[in-house]
Design a protein around this motif. Sequence first.
Motif, PDB file in Angstrom:
ATOM      1  N   ASN A  45       6.198  -9.393  -2.272  1.00 18.22           N
ATOM      2  CA  ASN A  45       5.491 -10.341  -1.390  1.00 18.22           C
ATOM      3  C   ASN A  45       6.338 -11.577  -1.115  1.00 18.22           C
ATOM      4  OD1 ASN A  45       3.447  -8.483  -1.534  1.00 18.22           O
ATOM      5  ND2 ASN A  45       1.960  -9.832  -2.516  1.00 18.22           N
ATOM      6  N   GLU A  78      -1.375   1.049  -4.255  1.00 14.31           N
ATOM      7  CA  GLU A  78      -1.409  -0.408  -4.264  1.00 14.31           C
ATOM      8  C   GLU A  78      -0.207  -1.029  -3.553  1.00 14.31           C
ATOM      9  OE1 GLU A  78      -2.335  -2.267  -7.986  1.00 14.31           O
ATOM     10  OE2 GLU A  78      -3.366  -0.472  -8.716  1.00 14.31           O
ATOM     11  N   GLU A  80       2.098  -1.358  -0.233  1.00 14.20           N
ATOM     12  CA  GLU A  80       2.069  -1.170   1.225  1.00 14.20           C
ATOM     13  C   GLU A  80       3.404  -0.644   1.723  1.00 14.20           C
ATOM     14  OE1 GLU A  80       2.033  -4.409   4.642  1.00 14.20           O
ATOM     15  OE2 GLU A  80       0.033  -4.168   3.765  1.00 14.20           O
ATOM     16  N   ARG A  96      -0.530  -4.373  -1.193  1.00 14.92           N
ATOM     17  CA  ARG A  96      -1.698  -4.453  -0.306  1.00 14.92           C
ATOM     18  C   ARG A  96      -2.501  -5.723  -0.583  1.00 14.92           C
ATOM     19  NH1 ARG A  96      -1.688  -0.013   2.630  1.00 14.92           N
ATOM     20  NH2 ARG A  96      -0.745   1.880   1.758  1.00 14.92           N
ATOM     21  N   ASP A  97      -2.466  -6.177  -1.850  1.00 18.65           N
ATOM     22  CA  ASP A  97      -3.112  -7.441  -2.204  1.00 18.65           C
ATOM     23  C   ASP A  97      -2.076  -8.550  -2.096  1.00 18.65           C
ATOM     24  OD1 ASP A  97      -4.498  -9.572  -3.206  1.00 18.65           O
ATOM     25  OD2 ASP A  97      -4.766  -8.746  -5.218  1.00 18.65           O
ATOM     26  N   ARG A  98      -2.002  -9.188  -0.955  1.00 16.20           N
ATOM     27  CA  ARG A  98      -0.981 -10.214  -0.715  1.00 16.20           C
ATOM     28  C   ARG A  98      -1.253 -11.504  -1.469  1.00 16.20           C
ATOM     29  NH1 ARG A  98       2.180  -9.245   3.922  1.00 16.20           N
ATOM     30  NH2 ARG A  98       2.336  -6.994   4.175  1.00 16.20           N
ATOM     31  N   GLN A  99      -2.451 -11.682  -2.022  1.00 13.97           N
ATOM     32  CA  GLN A  99      -2.804 -12.923  -2.701  1.00 13.97           C
ATOM     33  C   GLN A  99      -2.650 -12.836  -4.211  1.00 13.97           C
ATOM     34  OE1 GLN A  99      -3.569 -15.673  -0.886  1.00 13.97           O
ATOM     35  NE2 GLN A  99      -3.050 -14.317   0.815  1.00 13.97           N
ATOM     36  N   ALA A 100      -2.119 -11.711  -4.712  1.00 12.66           N
ATOM     37  CA  ALA A 100      -2.076 -11.509  -6.160  1.00 12.66           C
ATOM     38  C   ALA A 100      -1.302 -12.598  -6.890  1.00 12.66           C
ATOM     39  CB  ALA A 100      -1.457 -10.142  -6.476  1.00 12.66           C
TER      40      ALA A 100
END
Length: 270
Positions: A45, A78, A80, A96-100
């Motif tokens: 990310n 998980e 992308e 996929r969870d860009r805010q992790a």
Amino acid sequence: MEISNLFTPDDELLKHSVRLCTPAEPDVVAFEEVQVEHSMEVFVNEIPTFTIVCSPDRLPELVLGRLCTQGIVRDAEEVESIYICQHATRARVFLRDRQAQLQRRHVEAVPSCCTGNRTLNSYFEADEPPAKVVPIPWDRRWIFSLARSFALDTPLHRRTMGTHSCYLALGEQILYCCEDLGRHNAFDKVVGEALLDEVDLSQAIVYTSGRIPVDMVMKAIRARIPILVTKAVPTDATIELAREFDLTLICQARPDSFKVFNDPANPICG
């Protein structure tokens, strides 16, 4: 998951001239094949997350396996995308969870590996400890079969004597064999291969050529692999960790014998 790998390695081996010296004979000049050592920085990310020093092959699988064994992801769903640049000096991963990363804090750690691998932060690693492994029944014939296959040697090691090797199997069936400068990388490569093919790691066995310190055991636990086998030896901390997390730990595995240091289904008395 989208994979873009722009890197095409010239060769995993290079020839270098050497002078062979013996007590009695004249020196002999020859050429020796040596392993290529490659360094790649991995961004998750867009945040620099770890640096890998490795053999330059199966790089997307290596990155995906490292994400799993570091506790960053549980499966390929998980992730992308994974992008490897033309010279493979940089890999970019998007989850996929860009805010992790907003929930993580910065920690620098250096694993006990024979390469220069470095973990630059733990932004994406889970805060809670991993769950215990779910033990599976196993047959001693599987272990002897793996050990016999391993004794035949692997291609790069046969040529250079300079790599670690890892097998991933379901029962006696070997699905993947990966080699690398570092035993951690070879482990991550077989895990990455399995994740891409959606193999159920909870039924898998990993056989490694290297000794097993705590961080190697933790890789298996995070990947939910129930049986870890090595031709080498464990440490006391390794054994305790395997027992704590119900990991079946088999060491000094050779075609004629092996030692079981932990087997949750058949506890060792002593």
